[in-house]
Scaffold this motif. Structure first.
Motif, PDB file in Angstrom:
ATOM      1  N   HIS A 142       0.842  -1.197   0.000  1.00 37.87           N
ATOM      2  CA  HIS A 142       0.000   0.000   0.000  1.00 37.87           C
ATOM      3  C   HIS A 142       0.885   1.258   0.000  1.00 37.87           C
ATOM      4  CE1 HIS A 142      -3.537   2.497   0.991  1.00 37.87           C
ATOM      5  NE2 HIS A 142      -2.730   3.143   1.811  1.00 37.87           N
ATOM      6  N   GLU A 189       2.477   1.657  -3.455  1.00 33.70           N
ATOM      7  CA  GLU A 189       1.521   2.159  -4.448  1.00 33.70           C
ATOM      8  C   GLU A 189       1.209   3.635  -4.200  1.00 33.70           C
ATOM      9  OE1 GLU A 189      -0.545  -2.281  -4.811  1.00 33.70           O
ATOM     10  OE2 GLU A 189      -1.592  -0.680  -3.735  1.00 33.70           O
ATOM     11  N   GLY A 211      -3.332   8.414   6.522  1.00 30.85           N
ATOM     12  CA  GLY A 211      -4.550   7.922   5.896  1.00 30.85           C
ATOM     13  C   GLY A 211      -4.934   6.533   6.391  1.00 30.85           C
ATOM     14  N   GLY A 265      -4.708  -2.286  -4.382  1.00 34.74           N
ATOM     15  CA  GLY A 265      -5.064  -1.851  -3.034  1.00 34.74           C
ATOM     16  C   GLY A 265      -5.184  -0.352  -2.842  1.00 34.74           C
ATOM     17  N   PHE A 266      -4.133   0.375  -3.155  1.00 27.28           N
ATOM     18  CA  PHE A 266      -4.125   1.813  -2.892  1.00 27.28           C
ATOM     19  C   PHE A 266      -5.222   2.520  -3.676  1.00 27.28           C
ATOM     20  CE2 PHE A 266      -2.728   6.199  -3.296  1.00 27.28           C
ATOM     21  CZ  PHE A 266      -2.318   6.496  -2.013  1.00 27.28           C
ATOM     22  N   GLU A 267      -5.410   2.086  -4.903  1.00 24.47           N
ATOM     23  CA  GLU A 267      -6.422   2.677  -5.777  1.00 24.47           C
ATOM     24  C   GLU A 267      -7.822   2.483  -5.191  1.00 24.47           C
ATOM     25  OE1 GLU A 267      -6.492   0.555  -9.426  1.00 24.47           O
ATOM     26  OE2 GLU A 267      -7.676   2.063 -10.510  1.00 24.47           O
ATOM     27  N   VAL A 309      -8.598   1.781  -2.053  1.00 22.42           N
ATOM     28  CA  VAL A 309      -8.712   2.521  -0.796  1.00 22.42           C
ATOM     29  C   VAL A 309      -8.974   4.001  -1.079  1.00 22.42           C
ATOM     30  CG1 VAL A 309      -7.385   3.265   1.223  1.00 22.42           C
ATOM     31  CG2 VAL A 309      -7.311   0.880   0.519  1.00 22.42           C
ATOM     32  N   GLU A 330      -8.125   4.210   6.450  1.00 20.05           N
ATOM     33  CA  GLU A 330      -7.957   3.429   5.220  1.00 20.05           C
ATOM     34  C   GLU A 330      -7.410   2.029   5.478  1.00 20.05           C
ATOM     35  OE1 GLU A 330      -5.499   5.958   2.862  1.00 20.05           O
ATOM     36  OE2 GLU A 330      -7.072   7.470   2.607  1.00 20.05           O
TER      37      GLU A 330
END
Lengths: 417, 106
Positions: A32, A35, A49, B25-27, B29, B40
């Protein structure tokens, strides 16, 4: 917070999970961050976040323990991680010393550990296997409120003990099953088709393990009676095992042993491999190899009988009072540390025996077309007849007896330097 | 908002995003947190649960920047589950709206 700090914090909160589970979770959150950084955010922004590591960890823990994830007491022992009531009270399967545990396990990683209590308990990937028992107790896994039945624990009529049949009905289920058994149980029998078994710190009256193609590790196991271990193509690792009569049979698999103590030992392999170190048998020891390979180190036994067909055997630091070794077409090397009576035979194969320099023995050697060499000085007489060559001699005090027979094979008796 | 309620809604939102587009994942979230205030990080345990329940699948795809990315994708069961949750949600919201408008007697 930086990524490193965040992941450290997360790991700390997950300490009650297995290393593998923690690794998976950390990898997920690590990705995470990756990314997020690719998308142009800073580590601090991403960490903010995500929310507090403790909050994320708590959600994960709930997955592994839907009932009590948020209430687990940090530092609690695995035996007590299921809530506030002591484990002893919630688990009292009436297993006594004379009863039997019989588990039939397939396609799964299984860990069997002894507990210092008199009950049976199991856990699957962090989920407690439900403790319903009584007339016909069942082992069941509670997962997200849905129970997956994993067969049962039921009384065994013939033995008067218990049979735990675990997972044989759900072969597709994969994961880690931990079984805690009473530290002292009667007969224990485990069959594994494939997968991995770890048996640790268990004390039994007798033990029978059958592994088809799986892997099994046995650590600190003591049996008051017989131990029988069989594998087809599996792999076995044994570290500290004690028993009365111990039998290990390997078809094509491999067995590695570190520290084995028993009254009597039988080892048998077809095309498999045995590597053992620190083997003590107060009585006899039998090793039989077809085409496989045997390596033994630090062997202490009353007698050793070695049969080697076309395979190879290598025995180093061997202390026995009597040795009988037979080679058909294979090869054997034996290094003795003390005086012993020897009976050696090589059909077409070869055998080398190394003995202490001060060994005293009388010998009787017979060969047809092979050769027998004895590297000790002493009186000797030779005579030939009926196509045989025969040698008789005496070395030192001549207390021990050595008999050597080589049809077309080769036998060497050498001095240790 | 009630935590349990929020959790159910979060599940619905995650499924809804994945109905439209397979995401890493990041997208995923980011898409959810753009509209709903939340930690998140708690989406990941949720994703794990949905995956364990067979509602999601993952697959790896090479990325132009850095290591391969893990993408999430709904399974057939996941789509069915979303449909079920969505109709429950519509029914629920419809009921709330009727009450808020004061026409619950109709």
């Amino acid at each position: 917070m930086t990524r490193g700090k965040y992941l450290d914090g997360l790991t700390e909160h997950l300490h009650s999970l297995s290393d593998r589970q923690v690794k998976e979770i950390v990898a997920e959150i690590y990705a995470h961050f990756e990314e997020g950084i690719d998308a142009g955010y800073t580590e601090e922004e991403i960490a903010e976040g995500l929310g507090a590591p403790g909050d994320v960890a708590r959600e994960y823990l709930k997955l592994y323990e839907p009932d009590r994830g948020s209430e687990r007491v940090p530092g609690d022992s695995p035996l007590r991680m299921f809530g506030e009531e002591p484990y002893r009270e919630s688990w009292e399967l009436p297993l006594t010393e004379n009863e039997r545990l019989n588990a039939n396990i397939s396609c799964i990683e299984v860990f069997i550990e002894a507990a210092d209590i008199d009950g049976l308990r199991a856990e699957f990937d962090g989920y407690r296997v439900k403790d319903a028992y009584g007339e016909a107790p069942r082992i069941e896994i509670a997962r997200d409120g849905k129970g997956i039945s994993i067969d049962e624990v039921r009384p065994h009529a013939q033995s008067g003990g218990w049979i735990a049949r675990i997972l044989s009905s759900v072969p597709r289920l994969r994961g880690k099953l931990k079984v805690w058994i009473p530290q002292k149980i009667g007969e224990m029998r485990i069959e594994l088709k494939s997968g991995l078994i770890l048996v640790e710190g268990v004390c039994v009256d007798s033990l029978r393990l059958e592994v088809h193609s799986g892997k099994m590790t046995i650590e600190k196991l003591s049996s008051g009676g017989d131990v029988s271990i069989e594998t087809y193509s599996g792999q076995l690792f044994i570290d500290e095992i004690e028993g009365e009569r111990v039998g290990i049979a390997v078809k094509s698999g491999s067995v590695r042993v570190k520290s084995l103590k028993c009254e009597k030992l039988a080892f048998e392999t077809s095309s498999g491999k045995l590597d053992a170190r620190g083997v003590t048998s107060r009585g006899d020891m039998n090793v039989s190899v077809k085409s496989g390979m045997v390596q033994l180190h630090e062997v202490d036994a009353k007698t050793l009988v070695l049969e080697c067909h076309s395979g190879s055997a290598n025995v180093q630091t061997l202390a026995v009072t009597a040795l009988r070794a037979e080679v058909t077409s294979g090869s054997a090397q034996l290094r003795l540390t003390n005086e012993a009576d020897l009976e050696l035979s090589a059909r077409s194969g070869s055998m080398a025996v190394v003995m202490p320099e001060d060994q005293g023995f009388t010998y009787d050697a017979d060969t047809k077309s092979g050769s027998i060499q004895i590297a000790f000085d002493g009186k000797r007489e030779e005579y030939a007849g009926h196509g045989h060559r025969h040698t008789r001699g005496i070395v030192g005090g001549g207390a021990r007896k050595v008999k050597a027979e080589a049809l077309s094979g080769r036998i060497q008796i050498m001095k240790c330097h | 908002m009630n935590a349990q309620f929020k959790k159910g809604v979060l599940e619905l939102c995650v499924l809804a995003v994945l109905m439209r587009k397979e995401c890493y994942g990041f997208e995923l979230v980011s898409r959810v947190s753009k509209s709903i205030a939340m930690s998140e990080g708690t989406i990941y345990p949720l994703l794990k649960r949905l995956r364990d329940d067979g509602l999601l699948n993952t697959y790896l795809t090479e990325s132009t920047e850095g290591p391969p990315r893990k993408y999430y994708k709904l399974t057939r069961e996941g789509v069915e589950h979303y449909d079920k949750l969505f109709s429950e949600w519509e029914e629920f919201v419809g009921g709330v709206e009727r009450i808020l408008k004061g026409d619950e007697d109709i």
